[in-house]
Design a protein around this motif. Structure first.
Motif, mmCIF file in Angstrom:
data_model
loop_
_atom_site.group_PDB
_atom_site.id
_atom_site.type_symbol
_atom_site.label_atom_id
_atom_site.label_comp_id
_atom_site.label_asym_id
_atom_site.label_seq_id
_atom_site.Cartn_x
_atom_site.Cartn_y
_atom_site.Cartn_z
ATOM 1 N N PRO A 70 0.888 -1.193 -0.039
ATOM 2 C CA PRO A 70 0.059 -0.009 0.102
ATOM 3 C C PRO A 70 0.940 1.075 -0.023
ATOM 4 O O PRO A 70 0.624 2.160 -0.859
ATOM 5 N N PRO A 71 1.974 1.510 0.697
ATOM 6 C CA PRO A 71 2.678 2.587 0.779
ATOM 7 C C PRO A 71 3.252 2.998 -0.668
ATOM 8 O O PRO A 71 3.223 4.287 -1.221
ATOM 9 N N GLU A 72 3.594 1.744 -1.544
ATOM 10 C CA GLU A 72 4.130 2.005 -2.724
ATOM 11 C C GLU A 72 2.955 2.518 -3.855
ATOM 12 O O GLU A 72 3.145 3.442 -4.634
ATOM 13 N N ARG A 73 1.440 1.791 -3.419
ATOM 14 C CA ARG A 73 0.431 2.186 -4.273
ATOM 15 C C ARG A 73 0.027 3.742 -4.110
ATOM 16 O O ARG A 73 -0.165 4.503 -4.870
ATOM 17 N N ARG A 74 0.187 4.128 -2.807
ATOM 18 C CA ARG A 74 -0.253 5.583 -2.345
ATOM 19 C C ARG A 74 0.634 6.459 -2.995
ATOM 20 O O ARG A 74 0.067 7.708 -3.210
ATOM 21 N N LEU A 75 2.126 6.158 -3.138
ATOM 22 C CA LEU A 75 2.795 7.389 -3.938
ATOM 23 C C LEU A 75 3.488 6.880 -5.101
ATOM 24 O O LEU A 75 4.381 7.585 -5.562
ATOM 25 N N SER A 76 2.501 5.972 -5.634
ATOM 26 C CA SER A 76 2.914 5.589 -7.085
ATOM 27 C C SER A 76 4.402 5.216 -7.540
ATOM 28 O O SER A 76 4.939 5.827 -8.231
ATOM 29 N N VAL A 77 4.973 4.371 -6.392
ATOM 30 C CA VAL A 77 6.198 3.659 -6.596
ATOM 31 C C VAL A 77 6.216 2.386 -7.215
ATOM 32 O O VAL A 77 5.307 1.693 -6.632
ATOM 33 N N SER A 78 7.135 2.179 -8.066
ATOM 34 C CA SER A 78 7.186 0.689 -8.550
ATOM 35 C C SER A 78 7.765 -0.594 -7.813
ATOM 36 O O SER A 78 8.284 -0.039 -6.726
ATOM 37 N N ILE A 114 -5.943 0.189 -4.732
ATOM 38 C CA ILE A 114 -5.715 1.242 -3.792
ATOM 39 C C ILE A 114 -5.115 2.510 -4.646
ATOM 40 O O ILE A 114 -4.210 2.446 -5.302
ATOM 41 N N PRO A 115 -5.649 3.503 -4.429
ATOM 42 C CA PRO A 115 -5.628 4.666 -5.214
ATOM 43 C C PRO A 115 -4.284 5.304 -4.995
ATOM 44 O O PRO A 115 -4.093 5.382 -3.426
ATOM 45 N N PRO A 116 -3.535 6.150 -5.729
ATOM 46 C CA PRO A 116 -2.510 7.246 -5.160
ATOM 47 C C PRO A 116 -3.322 8.179 -4.603
ATOM 48 O O PRO A 116 -4.523 8.712 -4.419
ATOM 49 N N ALA A 117 -2.643 9.080 -3.581
ATOM 50 C CA ALA A 117 -3.017 9.798 -2.616
ATOM 51 C C ALA A 117 -3.100 11.181 -3.417
ATOM 52 O O ALA A 117 -2.627 11.535 -4.344
ATOM 53 N N ASP A 118 -4.296 11.900 -2.919
ATOM 54 C CA ASP A 118 -4.357 13.319 -3.378
ATOM 55 C C ASP A 118 -3.631 14.382 -2.959
ATOM 56 O O ASP A 118 -3.277 15.154 -3.647
ATOM 57 N N ALA A 119 -2.906 13.843 -1.990
ATOM 58 C CA ALA A 119 -1.956 15.013 -1.431
ATOM 59 C C ALA A 119 -0.726 14.253 -0.655
ATOM 60 O O ALA A 119 -1.000 12.787 -0.071
ATOM 61 N N LEU A 120 0.447 14.863 -0.168
ATOM 62 C CA LEU A 120 1.430 14.023 0.615
ATOM 63 C C LEU A 120 0.769 13.988 1.775
ATOM 64 O O LEU A 120 1.056 12.837 2.531
ATOM 65 N N GLU A 121 0.189 14.569 2.507
ATOM 66 C CA GLU A 121 -0.522 14.419 3.675
ATOM 67 C C GLU A 121 -1.605 13.417 3.847
ATOM 68 O O GLU A 121 -1.424 12.590 4.880
ATOM 69 N N GLU A 122 -2.113 13.117 2.900
ATOM 70 C CA GLU A 122 -3.031 12.087 2.759
ATOM 71 C C GLU A 122 -2.226 10.709 2.756
ATOM 72 O O GLU A 122 -2.758 9.796 3.305
ATOM 73 N N ALA A 123 -1.365 10.658 2.004
ATOM 74 C CA ALA A 123 -0.276 9.697 1.763
ATOM 75 C C ALA A 123 0.144 9.198 3.217
ATOM 76 O O ALA A 123 0.373 7.898 3.608
ATOM 77 N N LEU A 124 0.377 10.166 3.866
ATOM 78 C CA LEU A 124 1.382 9.873 5.232
ATOM 79 C C LEU A 124 0.263 9.436 6.503
ATOM 80 O O LEU A 124 0.704 9.306 7.424
ATOM 81 N N GLY A 125 -0.994 9.772 5.984
ATOM 82 C CA GLY A 125 -1.904 9.344 7.099
ATOM 83 C C GLY A 125 -2.360 10.621 8.107
ATOM 84 O O GLY A 125 -2.838 10.388 9.115
ATOM 85 N N ARG A 126 -2.266 11.750 7.466
ATOM 86 C CA ARG A 126 -2.682 12.922 8.441
ATOM 87 C C ARG A 126 -3.997 13.231 8.569
ATOM 88 O O ARG A 126 -4.903 12.726 7.602
ATOM 89 N N GLY A 176 -8.790 7.766 4.461
ATOM 90 C CA GLY A 176 -7.988 6.504 4.842
ATOM 91 C C GLY A 176 -8.836 5.331 4.093
ATOM 92 O O GLY A 176 -9.532 5.544 3.154
ATOM 93 N N PRO A 177 -8.383 4.041 4.716
ATOM 94 C CA PRO A 177 -9.081 2.903 3.808
ATOM 95 C C PRO A 177 -10.817 3.139 4.108
ATOM 96 O O PRO A 177 -11.024 3.410 5.026
ATOM 97 N N GLY A 178 -11.287 2.733 2.914
ATOM 98 C CA GLY A 178 -12.700 2.846 3.040
ATOM 99 C C GLY A 178 -13.365 4.245 3.035
ATOM 100 O O GLY A 178 -14.572 4.433 3.259
ATOM 101 N N GLY A 179 -12.424 5.143 2.636
ATOM 102 C CA GLY A 179 -12.788 6.705 2.705
ATOM 103 C C GLY A 179 -13.036 7.118 4.269
ATOM 104 O O GLY A 179 -13.757 8.448 4.391
ATOM 105 N N ASP A 180 -12.670 6.427 5.076
ATOM 106 C CA ASP A 180 -12.791 7.071 6.604
ATOM 107 C C ASP A 180 -11.871 8.324 6.811
ATOM 108 O O ASP A 180 -10.866 8.391 6.041
#
Length: 274
Positions: free
Chosen positions: A19-27, A155-167, A172-176
């Protein structure tokens, strides 16, 4: 203790794409000769909520690539965890859909630890950053590593860095969404590594972002980031920052990332400049 510049054996590369790779579009990492490499597609996940590109977004990419290079020659029945990650920034970070490539090489190991270093370049060849990592060997290999785990493509790429890091207040998962708490990061399965702890690159990103926020509005960006990993991170992580130096041309910030137990997950020092 053996010579840190000795290595032997057959390369063993982790093929995890979590998931971390998916959220930041890392191969997924791959092996090219003696080098490990992976790519990141740039985009909104490289930018903070205010639209500013942040080198803190490089954490997962460099931790994956440099970490995999460091443990290439590990015992097949052992794993390694990052104890130190260093990042030096040399050029601005794009967020325009272009491709970044990180390449790293194994530089040595002894009975307890291993070391590697690498660099990040843009698709035009510009040197963007240099990175290095120390890792320490631990017994056993996580099952997701043995199985070459691949997280769902849904699992989608994040819309912003804060979102990727869990701010907080980011999806979050499920749109929470999560309630705000002292600039905390709320780690879910989307921030975890195969061993069930927060991915080291996510931890580095949290530290870097907290340092940037500590001197926000002063027109500076990261010059370097040094992170020491003290224990596995889980759950809510609260950054505590202190501005050590607040000059016009140079600023230095220390960060302690505090876990639920009140003990630090990581400590970091960041240098920032215009």
């Amino acid at each position: 203790m053996g010579n840190i510049f000795e290595s032997a054996g057959t390369p063993a590369l982790s093929g995890v794409l979590g998931p971390p790779e998916r959220r930041l579009s890392v191969s997924r990492c791959s092996l090219s000769g003696s080098r490990v490499e992976a790519q990141m597609t740039t985009g909104p996940w490289n930018r903070r909520g205010d639209g500013t590109a942040s080198h803190s977004a490089l954490g997962v990419l460099v931790d994956d690539v440099v970490g995999n290079a460091a443990l290439l020659y590990r015992d097949p029945e052992s794993w390694a965890v990052t104890t130190e990650l260093s990042l030096d920034i040399l050029a601005p970070l794009p967020a325009d859909g272009s491709l970044l490539t990180c390449r790293a090489v194994h530089l040595g190991q002894d009975e307890t630890s291993c070391y590697a270093a690498g660099e990040v370049r843009t698709d035009s060849g510009t040197l963007l950053a240099r990175a290095s990592s120390w890792l320490i060997f631990v017994p056993g290999v996580p099952e997701k590593v043995r199985g070459q785990h691949t997280a769902p493509a849904t699992i989608p790429p994040a819309d912003a860095l804060e979102e990727a890091l869990g701010r907080p207040d980011a999806n979050g998962p499920g749109g929470d969404t999560f309630p705000a708490r002292s600039g905390a990061f709320h780690a879910t399965e989307w921030q975890l590594n195969p061993a069930g702890a927060i991915h080291g690159g996510m931890v580095a990103g949290m530290c870097g972002l907290a340092a940037e926020e500590a001197v926000a509005g002063t027109g500076v960006r990261l010059q370097s980031l040094r992170v020491t990993f003290l224990r596995p991170g889980r759950g809510i992580q609260v950054p505590q920052t202190r501005v050590i130096h607040n000059g016009n041309r140079l600023k230095k910030v220390s960060v302690s990332l505090m876990g639920p137990s009140g003990k630090p997950t990581a400590s970091a020092e960041a240098v920032l400049r215009p």
